[in-house]
Structures are given as C-alpha cells and as structure tokens.
Design an enzyme around this catalytic site. Sequence first.
Site: not given
Ligand SMILES: NC(=O)c1ccc[n+]([C@@H]2O[C@H](COP(=O)([O-])OP(=O)(O)OC[C@H]3O[C@@H](n4cnc5c(N)ncnc54)[C@H](OP(=O)(O)O)[C@@H]3O)[C@@H](O)[C@H]2O)c1
Length: 294
Positions: A92, A185, A188-189, A218-219, A222, A224
């Site tokens: 983690t 969030y 932090s960004k 953007g969105l 995924t 999540t």
């Molecule tokens: N999806 C969007 O709409 C969106 C938009 C703007 C920016 N982003 C950015 O894109 C990036 C990826 O987003 P995503 O949507 O792909 O997220 P995601 O599918 O939720 O993946 C998050 C990853 O982080 C890991 N994680 C969570 N908590 C953790 C911890 N405490 N320590 C280590 N690893 C941890 C998770 O695995 P485990 O749970 O196994 O640890 C998972 O591999 C992020 O930086 C997000 O801010 C996403």
Amino acid sequence: MAFMKKYLLPILGTFLAYYYYSANEEFRPEMLRGKKVIVTGASKGIGREMAYHLARMGAHVVVTARSAEILQEVVAHCLELGASSAHYVAGTMENMTFAEQFVAKAGKLMGGLDMLILNHISTTMTSMAPFGDDIRLLRRSMDVNFLSYVVLSVAALPMLRRSGGSIVVVSSLAGKMATPFVAAYSASKFALDGFFSSVRQEYSMTKVNVSITLCILGLINTDTAMTAVAGILNIEPSPKEECALEIIKAGALRQKEMYYDSSILSSLLLKNPGRKILEFLSLKHYNMERFTNN
Ligand SMILES: NC(=O)c1ccc[n+]([C@@H]2O[C@H](COP(=O)([O-])OP(=O)(O)OC[C@H]3O[C@@H](n4cnc5c(N)ncnc54)[C@H](OP(=O)(O)O)[C@@H]3O)[C@@H](O)[C@H]2O)c1
Ligand SMILES: *[C@@H]1O[C@H](CO)[C@@H](O)[C@H](O)[C@H]1NC(C)=O
Ligand SMILES: *[C@@H]1O[C@H](CO)[C@@H](O)[C@H](O)[C@H]1NC(C)=O
C-alpha cells in the site's frame, strides 16, 4: 504602451503559437521496446491498460497495487502480450517505507529505470460525497495521491538521472479546476501540479535531464469512475484503453503536460498561457550562475 508593443505582444504571440500549435515528434511504439518502466495502481483501470500497452511494445514492466492476486494475473497477461519482462510487488502506498523500498526492488528486477508512471489513487477518495469533517480521509488522500508520488520520485531519481528518464504523473481536470464533491481528491491533484511543475523548472535550471509529464484527464470509463459518478454526473466518458496509450505517448515524447478529455474545450482553456508566460518571465529574476555550476 510601447513596452506592450515591443515585448509583451510578441512574447504572447510566440507562447500562444507554441502552446496551441507546436508540432511534436512522432510517437513510435519502438520507443518503448526494452525500456524499463514502473506503473503504479496497475491492478485495474487505466494503470492496467498502460501495463498492457507497454507489454505489447516490448517494455520491461514492474507493476504495483495492494492486491497481489490480481497483479499476478496482470503480470501473466503482460508476458503473453510480449513484455521483455514483467514483475509485480504488492503493497500500500499509504506506507512510505514500502513506496521507497518498492522503487529499489523494481530497479533491481529490471536493472535500472527509464520511466516512472505514477497513477494510483486512494479508493476512498473516488466516491462523490460532500466534504464533511473527516480530516483522516483528507490526510489519507494527501498521503496516497500526493506524498507517496514524491517519495517514489525521490527514490527513483538516481536511476532516472542515469538513464535520462521520465516521470509521468497522472492527474485530472480536478487538479486544474474547481470540482465539487471531490474536494480532498482535488486538493491532492492540485498539490501534484504545484510540486511537479516546480521541480520541472528546477530540473531545467540545474540541467537534470529527467522529463516530467503531467497528464490531465477528463472522465474515463474505468469501473471505479463509472460507479462513482453513476446517477450524479451526465458526461460521456472516454475509453480507458486510448487514454492509457495517450499517457504513454506523452511520457515517451517528454511533453510537459498532456490533456485527454472528450471535450477539446477543457484542454484549450486549461492550458493557461498566462501562467506559462509568468513562469517564463519569472526565471529572469534568478541568479542562474548559482544553479548552473553543479
Ligand atoms: N477514471 C477517471 O475518470 C479519471 C479521471 C481523471 C483522472 N483519473 C486518474 O487516473 C488514475 C487512474 O484512475 P482509474 O480510474 O484507473 O483508477 P482505478 O481503476 O480505481 O485504479 C486505482 C488503482 O490504484 C490502486 N490503489 C488503490 N489504493 C491504493 C493504495 N492505498 N496503495 C496502492 N495502490 C492503491 C488500485 O489497486 P488496489 O485496490 O489493488 O490497491 C488500482 O490499481 C488516477 O490517478 C486518477 O486520479 C481518472
Ligand atoms: C511498511 O512497509 C515496510 C516495507 O515493506 C514494512 O516493513 C512495514 O512493516 C510496513 N509498515 C506498516 C505499518 O505496515
Ligand atoms: C536527455 O535524455 C534524452 C532521453 O534519454 C536524450 O534523448 C537526450 O539526448 C538527453 N539530453 C541531454 C542534454 O543529455
């Protein structure tokens, strides 16, 4: 007025032209062949797609997240897809000792490092709820989404200096503009922008040949994100596969910032030439000799 005409307008014109129309070097997948790459948060979502793209390009990859069993599957698939090598280390990013030791382990597994892709986020911060009084959640978000990025970068810097490598920081529109219901969030960004954009200037002034790419997304579709915004936000998401590829491209091309959103308006307006001009002009106030003789 004379000053305006003589200096400001040409500078403004040059910057606008540069930021909106600069033609980049062409990306080629071979750029990643044999490169040694770390991807964090790679058990699912955009991180996992990046690992798969890198594997197809023939890179060495080390992936991390908390869930070891899922990472094992990701690594197996990376090898099927053609990765030069693929390993995982589970843990983690709330634990800064783990973050530091992870980089050392990854460096040993691959025999160096060319690209550090920082992508993980704290899961508690992806639910859209009004900010109450939960300072513990805010602190966790700052630890996982920001502080661990700094720790990982510091640990990786010696290897990246040796390789002339790259740091790729995955951020969000919420790291550039006000975004309700994700205040912690968003904070932090924004912190990532302040820190890594400042460090990028320092590297440039002190001739450290390590590129820093900030990715503003953007969105993205995924699991999540789709779960978090369901019934709350009416925006068409962009595909995670293409998003992942664009992040890798931007990193390989050593771009300072990359925008990926379904609306081109956000990138057009958020690129903020005013800020870039100020950053450029402020450099002349520094006694550069202090920095260039090291
Ligand atoms: N999806 C969007 O709409 C969106 C938009 C703007 C920016 N982003 C950015 O894109 C990036 C990826 O987003 P995503 O949507 O792909 O997220 P995601 O599918 O939720 O993946 C998050 C990853 O982080 C890991 N994680 C969570 N908590 C953790 C911890 N405490 N320590 C280590 N690893 C941890 C998770 O695995 P485990 O749970 O196994 O640890 C998972 O591999 C992020 O930086 C997000 O801010 C996403
Ligand atoms: C943090 O990680 C280190 C290295 O993996 C480990 O030795 C230590 O026990 C962890 N600390 C906690 C509180 O889990
Ligand atoms: C910096 O590193 C890049 C990529 O490794 C390399 O192409 C470039 O020539 C290096 N620049 C300098 C000034 O060493």
